[in-house]
Design a protein around this motif. Sequence first.
Motif, PDB file in Angstrom:
ATOM      1  N   CYS A   4       0.845  -1.200   0.000  1.00 19.89           N
ATOM      2  CA  CYS A   4       0.000   0.000   0.000  1.00 19.89           C
ATOM      3  C   CYS A   4       0.872   1.239   0.000  1.00 19.89           C
ATOM      4  O   CYS A   4       1.810   1.355   0.780  1.00 19.89           O
ATOM      5  N   LEU A   5       0.567   2.154  -0.913  1.00 19.07           N
ATOM      6  CA  LEU A   5       1.383   3.371  -1.044  1.00 19.07           C
ATOM      7  C   LEU A   5       0.522   4.600  -0.938  1.00 19.07           C
ATOM      8  O   LEU A   5      -0.598   4.640  -1.447  1.00 19.07           O
ATOM      9  N   LEU A   6       1.084   5.614  -0.328  1.00 19.23           N
ATOM     10  CA  LEU A   6       0.415   6.910  -0.290  1.00 19.23           C
ATOM     11  C   LEU A   6       1.201   7.818  -1.224  1.00 19.23           C
ATOM     12  O   LEU A   6       2.313   8.212  -0.912  1.00 19.23           O
ATOM     13  N   VAL A   7       0.644   8.039  -2.396  1.00 21.89           N
ATOM     14  CA  VAL A   7       1.396   8.836  -3.365  1.00 21.89           C
ATOM     15  C   VAL A   7       0.554   9.953  -3.958  1.00 21.89           C
ATOM     16  O   VAL A   7      -0.656   9.888  -3.956  1.00 21.89           O
ATOM     17  N   ASN A   8       1.239  10.957  -4.439  1.00 21.62           N
ATOM     18  CA  ASN A   8       0.521  12.005  -5.161  1.00 21.62           C
ATOM     19  C   ASN A   8       1.067  12.140  -6.581  1.00 21.62           C
ATOM     20  O   ASN A   8       0.899  13.148  -7.224  1.00 21.62           O
ATOM     21  N   VAL A  32       8.563  -0.710 -10.039  1.00 15.95           N
ATOM     22  CA  VAL A  32       8.607   0.754  -9.879  1.00 15.95           C
ATOM     23  C   VAL A  32       9.931   1.166  -9.227  1.00 15.95           C
ATOM     24  O   VAL A  32      10.592   2.114  -9.672  1.00 15.95           O
ATOM     25  N   VAL A  33      10.337   0.414  -8.192  1.00 11.14           N
ATOM     26  CA  VAL A  33      11.609   0.728  -7.517  1.00 11.14           C
ATOM     27  C   VAL A  33      12.780   0.589  -8.493  1.00 11.14           C
ATOM     28  O   VAL A  33      13.659   1.456  -8.563  1.00 11.14           O
ATOM     29  N   ALA A  34      12.742  -0.483  -9.284  1.00 11.11           N
ATOM     30  CA  ALA A  34      13.826  -0.699 -10.275  1.00 11.11           C
ATOM     31  C   ALA A  34      13.863   0.447 -11.278  1.00 11.11           C
ATOM     32  O   ALA A  34      14.932   0.964 -11.618  1.00 11.11           O
ATOM     33  N   ASP A  40      17.351   7.310 -11.417  1.00  8.05           N
ATOM     34  CA  ASP A  40      18.392   7.988 -10.625  1.00  8.05           C
ATOM     35  C   ASP A  40      19.765   7.829 -11.283  1.00  8.05           C
ATOM     36  O   ASP A  40      20.548   8.775 -11.357  1.00  8.05           O
ATOM     37  N   VAL A  41      20.005   6.598 -11.759  1.00  4.23           N
ATOM     38  CA  VAL A  41      21.286   6.311 -12.418  1.00  4.23           C
ATOM     39  C   VAL A  41      21.425   7.146 -13.692  1.00  4.23           C
ATOM     40  O   VAL A  41      22.467   7.736 -13.951  1.00  4.23           O
ATOM     41  N   CYS A  42      20.312   7.209 -14.457  1.00  2.00           N
ATOM     42  CA  CYS A  42      20.339   8.006 -15.702  1.00  2.00           C
ATOM     43  C   CYS A  42      20.648   9.467 -15.392  1.00  2.00           C
ATOM     44  O   CYS A  42      21.428  10.113 -16.102  1.00  2.00           O
ATOM     45  N   LYS A  43      20.035   9.967 -14.309  1.00  4.75           N
ATOM     46  CA  LYS A  43      20.275  11.370 -13.916  1.00  4.75           C
ATOM     47  C   LYS A  43      21.745  11.576 -13.556  1.00  4.75           C
ATOM     48  O   LYS A  43      22.386  12.555 -13.969  1.00  4.75           O
ATOM     49  N   ALA A  44      22.266  10.607 -12.768  1.00  3.69           N
ATOM     50  CA  ALA A  44      23.671  10.699 -12.342  1.00  3.69           C
ATOM     51  C   ALA A  44      24.609  10.628 -13.542  1.00  3.69           C
ATOM     52  O   ALA A  44      25.556  11.419 -13.666  1.00  3.69           O
ATOM     53  N   ILE A  45      24.309   9.688 -14.455  1.00  4.35           N
ATOM     54  CA  ILE A  45      25.159   9.531 -15.651  1.00  4.35           C
ATOM     55  C   ILE A  45      25.070  10.778 -16.533  1.00  4.35           C
ATOM     56  O   ILE A  45      26.080  11.257 -17.067  1.00  4.35           O
ATOM     57  N   SER A  46      23.860  11.300 -16.654  1.00  5.50           N
ATOM     58  CA  SER A  46      23.671  12.513 -17.460  1.00  5.50           C
ATOM     59  C   SER A  46      24.520  13.662 -16.898  1.00  5.50           C
ATOM     60  O   SER A  46      25.143  14.420 -17.658  1.00  5.50           O
ATOM     61  N   LYS A  47      24.533  13.757 -15.555  1.00  7.43           N
ATOM     62  CA  LYS A  47      25.333  14.804 -14.898  1.00  7.43           C
ATOM     63  C   LYS A  47      26.826  14.617 -15.221  1.00  7.43           C
ATOM     64  O   LYS A  47      27.528  15.573 -15.588  1.00  7.43           O
TER      65      LYS A  47
ATOM     66  N   TYR B  99      11.412   2.327   1.261  1.00  9.22           N
ATOM     67  CA  TYR B  99      12.020   3.018   0.108  1.00  9.22           C
ATOM     68  C   TYR B  99      11.087   4.112  -0.405  1.00  9.22           C
ATOM     69  O   TYR B  99      11.502   5.258  -0.609  1.00  9.22           O
ATOM     70  N   PHE B 100       9.803   3.734  -0.585  1.00  5.59           N
ATOM     71  CA  PHE B 100       8.851   4.725  -1.095  1.00  5.59           C
ATOM     72  C   PHE B 100       8.642   5.847  -0.092  1.00  5.59           C
ATOM     73  O   PHE B 100       8.551   7.024  -0.463  1.00  5.59           O
ATOM     74  N   ALA B 101       8.612   5.462   1.184  1.00  4.65           N
ATOM     75  CA  ALA B 101       8.398   6.468   2.230  1.00  4.65           C
ATOM     76  C   ALA B 101       9.557   7.464   2.264  1.00  4.65           C
ATOM     77  O   ALA B 101       9.347   8.676   2.403  1.00  4.65           O
ATOM     78  N   ASP B 102      10.777   6.933   2.123  1.00  5.90           N
ATOM     79  CA  ASP B 102      11.967   7.813   2.138  1.00  5.90           C
ATOM     80  C   ASP B 102      12.007   8.709   0.902  1.00  5.90           C
ATOM     81  O   ASP B 102      12.384   9.868   0.978  1.00  5.90           O
ATOM     82  N   ARG B 103      11.619   8.109  -0.200  1.00  3.87           N
ATOM     83  CA  ARG B 103      11.716   8.855  -1.464  1.00  3.87           C
ATOM     84  C   ARG B 103      10.679   9.972  -1.548  1.00  3.87           C
ATOM     85  O   ARG B 103      10.962  11.051  -2.036  1.00  3.87           O
ATOM     86  N   TYR B 104       9.491   9.649  -1.147  1.00  6.28           N
ATOM     87  CA  TYR B 104       8.425  10.667  -1.249  1.00  6.28           C
ATOM     88  C   TYR B 104       7.984  11.100   0.139  1.00  6.28           C
ATOM     89  O   TYR B 104       6.873  10.813   0.578  1.00  6.28           O
TER      90      TYR B 104
END
Lengths: 150, 106
Positions: A4-8, A32-34, A40-47, B99-104
């Motif tokens: 269960c996730l609480l996301v916006n 989703v985590v992968a 994140d890796v793409c962002k780091a590599i782009s930098k 992980y999700f909690a830390d990220r968001y």
Amino acid sequence: MIVCLLVNCKSISQIVTKDSVVTLTEEQARQVVADLVRYDVCKAISKVKDERIDNFLKKETEFKDQLAIKDSIISHKDAYIASQDKILSKTSRIKFGGGVGIISDKFTLGLPMLYGSVAAGLNKFKLGAMYSVKQYSPPNYGIVLEYKIF
Amino acid sequence: MYLIFNSLKNQWLGFVLIFFMTLFWVSSDKEIKRLEDKAKEMQLVIKDLEEKDHATALLIDSLSKQDTVLLTKIKLIKEKEYETIRIIDSLPVSKLQEYFADRYKR
């Protein structure tokens, strides 16, 4: 198993109202985590690649500068060689020389004349002095001005 | 004085030739000196340019080394990515939630 996730975030939420509860399967959550890790890796590599591009641009500028410097060195060395050539041609223009010899009287062996000369040569001209000795005659000397024909 | 004058009168051609020869010599020497000074000046300029060239070469070399460092950095990031993705498969659900909690964070 259900995560269960609480996301916006609209991209992964199924219902777009604020603070909605989104349900993902464990497999989906892992994907989703992968994906987030890859992002994140793409962002780091782009930098890092941006840094590489800056580096390449700096290198390009330096190469251009180096090329200009090398061109300048070549032109200066050419001028230096030309200058040295001029010096050599100036210094070697006047050539000194001298010698001794015998001049016969007509085609006979009697009364030969001994002579010695020193001269400075400039291109085709030679200027010097000559001293000659002949039996039964007083020594003679004079200036020699010579033009080289062949 | 008379002797000198007499000698000049008798040997005028020789003296004229010697005079012109000396004049030519002196002017030639001056020209050589000027060219030598110019050559020395050019040598200094060349030396200065060579020093600049050496400094630029060093800078280019350091930038190349920096590029190698950046490439190593990219390699490390990719290795880390591979490791992390491999770990994700074995993560417990609680860790995923963390992980999700830390990220968001709210």
